[in-house]
Design an enzyme around this catalytic site. Structure first.
Site, mmCIF file in Angstrom:
data_model
loop_
_atom_site.group_PDB
_atom_site.id
_atom_site.type_symbol
_atom_site.label_atom_id
_atom_site.label_comp_id
_atom_site.label_asym_id
_atom_site.label_seq_id
_atom_site.Cartn_x
_atom_site.Cartn_y
_atom_site.Cartn_z
ATOM 1 N N LYS A 75 -73.034 88.864 47.645
ATOM 2 C CA LYS A 75 -73.287 87.531 46.931
ATOM 3 C C LYS A 75 -73.259 86.534 48.861
ATOM 4 C CE LYS A 75 -71.089 84.259 45.311
ATOM 5 N NZ LYS A 75 -72.079 83.695 46.198
ATOM 6 N N GLY A 92 -63.081 83.828 52.508
ATOM 7 C CA GLY A 92 -63.452 82.584 52.266
ATOM 8 C C GLY A 92 -62.057 81.983 51.992
ATOM 9 N N SER A 93 -61.940 80.618 51.301
ATOM 10 C CA SER A 93 -60.850 80.731 51.321
ATOM 11 C C SER A 93 -59.451 81.134 50.575
ATOM 12 C CB SER A 93 -61.601 78.774 49.973
ATOM 13 O OG SER A 93 -61.266 78.523 49.013
ATOM 14 N N THR A 94 -58.557 80.798 51.287
ATOM 15 C CA THR A 94 -57.585 81.032 50.168
ATOM 16 C C THR A 94 -57.363 81.147 48.223
ATOM 17 O OG1 THR A 94 -56.305 80.852 52.073
ATOM 18 C CG2 THR A 94 -55.202 81.340 49.521
ATOM 19 N N GLY A 119 -59.764 83.558 47.498
ATOM 20 C CA GLY A 119 -59.415 84.835 47.417
ATOM 21 C C GLY A 119 -58.049 85.301 45.883
ATOM 22 N N GLU A 130 -59.950 88.013 53.714
ATOM 23 C CA GLU A 130 -59.882 87.365 54.560
ATOM 24 C C GLU A 130 -60.732 85.891 54.655
ATOM 25 O OE1 GLU A 130 -61.183 85.540 57.425
ATOM 26 O OE2 GLU A 130 -62.699 86.095 57.752
ATOM 27 N N CYS A 139 -62.406 80.007 60.070
ATOM 28 C CA CYS A 139 -60.894 80.485 59.276
ATOM 29 C C CYS A 139 -59.992 80.449 60.705
ATOM 30 C CB CYS A 139 -60.793 81.157 58.556
ATOM 31 S SG CYS A 139 -62.494 82.695 59.637
ATOM 32 N N GLU A 197 -56.239 73.507 55.559
ATOM 33 C CA GLU A 197 -56.971 73.748 56.455
ATOM 34 C C GLU A 197 -58.977 72.721 56.138
ATOM 35 O OE1 GLU A 197 -59.589 77.524 54.616
ATOM 36 O OE2 GLU A 197 -59.301 78.302 56.815
HETATM 37 P P1 ADP Z 1 -65.680 77.028 50.329
HETATM 38 O O1 ADP Z 1 -65.215 76.049 49.133
HETATM 39 O O2 ADP Z 1 -65.774 76.996 51.663
HETATM 40 O O3 ADP Z 1 -67.427 77.459 49.674
HETATM 41 P P2 ADP Z 1 -65.181 79.682 48.839
HETATM 42 O O4 ADP Z 1 -64.121 80.315 48.922
HETATM 43 O O5 ADP Z 1 -65.683 78.845 47.160
HETATM 44 O O6 ADP Z 1 -65.177 78.272 50.070
HETATM 45 O O7 ADP Z 1 -66.101 80.460 48.668
HETATM 46 C C1 ADP Z 1 -66.449 81.359 49.321
HETATM 47 C C2 ADP Z 1 -67.283 82.446 48.905
HETATM 48 O O8 ADP Z 1 -66.401 82.881 47.071
HETATM 49 C C3 ADP Z 1 -69.174 82.051 48.245
HETATM 50 O O9 ADP Z 1 -69.991 82.653 48.348
HETATM 51 C C4 ADP Z 1 -68.659 81.608 46.717
HETATM 52 O O10 ADP Z 1 -69.779 81.371 46.001
HETATM 53 C C5 ADP Z 1 -67.644 83.036 46.400
HETATM 54 N N1 ADP Z 1 -66.725 82.394 45.664
HETATM 55 C C6 ADP Z 1 -66.686 80.895 45.222
HETATM 56 N N2 ADP Z 1 -65.922 81.281 43.604
HETATM 57 C C7 ADP Z 1 -65.964 82.236 43.754
HETATM 58 C C8 ADP Z 1 -65.053 82.908 42.208
HETATM 59 N N3 ADP Z 1 -64.244 82.294 41.113
HETATM 60 N N4 ADP Z 1 -65.643 84.334 42.212
HETATM 61 C C9 ADP Z 1 -66.204 85.362 43.048
HETATM 62 N N5 ADP Z 1 -66.651 83.969 44.384
HETATM 63 C C10 ADP Z 1 -66.370 83.308 44.543
#
Ligand code: ADP
Length: 512
Positions: free
Chosen positions: A189, A242-244, A247, A265, A299, A403
């Site tokens: 995705k 992506g974000s903590t 994660g 990561e 990151c 961050e």
């Molecule tokens: P940002 O806040 O900078 O968009 P995210 O960590 O939310 O960073 O996004 C990184 C990825 O994680 C994107 O592909 C986003 O669609 C996906 N994502 C966001 N929320 C969820 C979730 N609850 N479960 C799984 N994937 C998610």
């Protein structure tokens, strides 16, 4: 289902807009769609299919079937290697239009997308194509002539991969290349802000000859599509960048579903420590790279700078000059280093932090909206933010602790090496760190003391497909790139083999 996009040059780019499942592009079952804008202008760029949980189910079934019938259990390492190499060749042939597409969707300059992101991504594919036939187990001697044991490094199965928007093509390849080389199948995705380049890569994968179901691309929102992947009962591993905050959610969903394997990561607030022995001009260049590359949307951005107090004035004067030399604006122009941030939401978030810095008493060394005054009219609604450097920062300020993911640098000073170590490690994150010193022993002491997955000495932001990358502390776990990155996509099976040992029955204390 396709869309034709006008590139910055005079060509048009046509991409298929459906969900990519079983080597076909199809609409979402419910017909759900989403729209992605061009961050430089704020105008809509394309409308594409968006996957629901039901679509994710269909993609996972396709990936499962491919794992059982063609890829995981039936393909040879040679076949996988040659398909990965073929794919790399096709991407290379398409590099110019792919770079334009990436720039239009993400905002980064076209040259950066081409010469950094895509060139490295092709290298990543070729690196793992080369490793596909070097996946090995071990033989472990047990008893000469009687029995032995050995291990097999088997693929994990169906892998869910969730990637961010800052390096869409590169993050795609960091995840997909090792997973496919090891024999896994994939449901990936992309981030909802940057869904387009993955669709083009998928088209090229069909042309390369990958069997149906090996690679499936499902665009969609994190809370819907991403959540469905992390909770899916037939996905064996989820890999996330992506974000903590997200994660944590993914790990929780994995724990509450089928205990799928997880690698994460996550975020960072990486320190860059500058000692007074450095070449000031060169070090200021690297410090600019650390915080401004990819507009700070990285990151491992070096977003906390620690300068030894004895060189503070000279260093900051040089840094200010260099930051102000950076060209902001048209992503299609080769001299541009900073384009727009990825989204309106990200622009607003970064601007909010710039305001926090002011409110919390930091001193602005350089920054301000007037830096954007010369933007051409067509970019007036783009998501631009001027590079901003704050001095006189201290722990407890939001710009030091959080961050930001934008071109905002928080500067502090230190007197001693011990103080520098304490300040650098005073964060929940541990992704990257930079040490600048002409004293090799000092560099090595710092390497030992800093808690981060990557430490750069006298450089920053330099990566290699052969060198593992990943976090310590709350920056996550698991490694990407290098041999370590491949190992994250295999699981060990131990085999005990008897070719001579007999046992007596019933077994008891006299004949054991
Ligand atoms: P940002 O806040 O900078 O968009 P995210 O960590 O939310 O960073 O996004 C990184 C990825 O994680 C994107 O592909 C986003 O669609 C996906 N994502 C966001 N929320 C969820 C979730 N609850 N479960 C799984 N994937 C998610």
């Amino acid at each position: 289902m396709s869309v034709t996009i006008q590139s910055y040059g005079d060509c048009k780019i046509t991409i298929k807009t459906g969900l990519f499942i079983n080597n076909e592009f199809k609409p979402s079952v419910g017909g759900t769609v989403m729209t992605t804008p061009n961050p430089a202008t704020g105008e809509d760029l394309a409308t594409i299919s968006s996957a629901t949980a039901e679509d994710v189910d269909i993609a996972v079934s396709a990936a499962r079937l491919a794992f059982e019938t063609t890829w995981g259990k039936k393909s040879t390492p040679d076949q996988r290697s040659s398909l990965l190499n073929k794919w790399a060749e096709l991407i290379e042939a398409d590099i110019d239009s792919l770079a334009e597409l990436e720039s239009l969707d993400n905002g980064k300059p076209v040259w950066m997308a081409r010469d950094v992101d895509i060139v490295d991504s092709i290298g990543c594919l070729r690196y793992y194509a080369g490793l596909a036939d070097k996946i090995e187990g071990r033989t472990i001697e047990q008893q000469e002539g009687i029995k032995l044991a050995f291990t097999r490094a088997e693929p994990i199965g169906v892998c869910g991969q969730i990637i961010p928007w800052n390096y869409p093509i590169q993050m795609f390849m960091w995840k997909v290349a090792p997973a496919l080389a090891a024999g896994n199948t994939i449901v990936i995705k992309p981030a909802e802000q940057t869904p387009l380049s993955a669709l083009r890569l998928a088209e090229l994968a069909v042309e390369a000859g990958f069997p149906p179901g090996v690679l499936n691309v499902v665009n969609g929102p994190g809370a819907v599509t991403g959540d469905a992947i992390s909770r899916h009962m037939d996905i064996d591993k989820v890999a996330f960048t992506g974000s903590t905050v997200t994660g944590r959610k993914i790990m929780e969903a994995a724990a509450k579903s089928n205990l799928k394997k997880v690698t994460l990561e996550l975020g960072g607030k990486s320190p860059v420590v500058v000692f007074d022995s450095v070449d000031i001009d060169q070090t200021a260049n690297w410090v600019c790279m650390a915080i401004l590359f990819n507009h700070g949307q990285d990151c491992c951005a070096g977003s906390r700078l620690f300068v030894q107090d004895t060189i503070k004035d000279e260093f900051l004067a040089t840094l200010k000059k260099k930051v102000e030399q950076v060209e902001i604006g048209d992503p299609s122009v080769k001299t541009t280093f900073i384009g727009p941030l990825v989204s309106k939401q990200q622009q607003e978030k970064v601007k909010k932090y710039i305001q926090y810095g002011k409110d919390e008493g930091a001193v602005c060394l350089t920054g301000g909206e007037d830096k954007l005054a010369d933007l051409p009219q067509k970019f007036k609604n783009g998501f631009f933010v001027p590079p901003t450097v704050y001095t006189d920062c201290k722990k407890g300020m939001k710009i030091v602790d959080d961050e930001i993911f934008g071109p905002v640098l928080a500067v502090q000073t230190f007197e001693t090496e011990e103080e520098a170590i304490e300040l650098a490690n005073d964060t929940a994150y541990g992704l990257g760190a930079g040490i600048f010193s002409q004293n090799a022993s000092q560099c090595m002491r710092m390497v030992h003391a800093i808690k981060a997955g990557t430490v750069w000495c006298n450089q920053y932001m330099v990566l290699s497909n052969a060198v593992p990358f990943g976090g310590m502390k709350q920056s996550g776990f698991g490694r990407e790139l290098g041999i370590e990155g491949l190992k994250e996509y295999t699981q060990t099976k131990a085999v005990h083999w008897n070719y001579g040992e007999e046992i007596e029955w019933p077994l008891n204390g006299t004949n054991v």
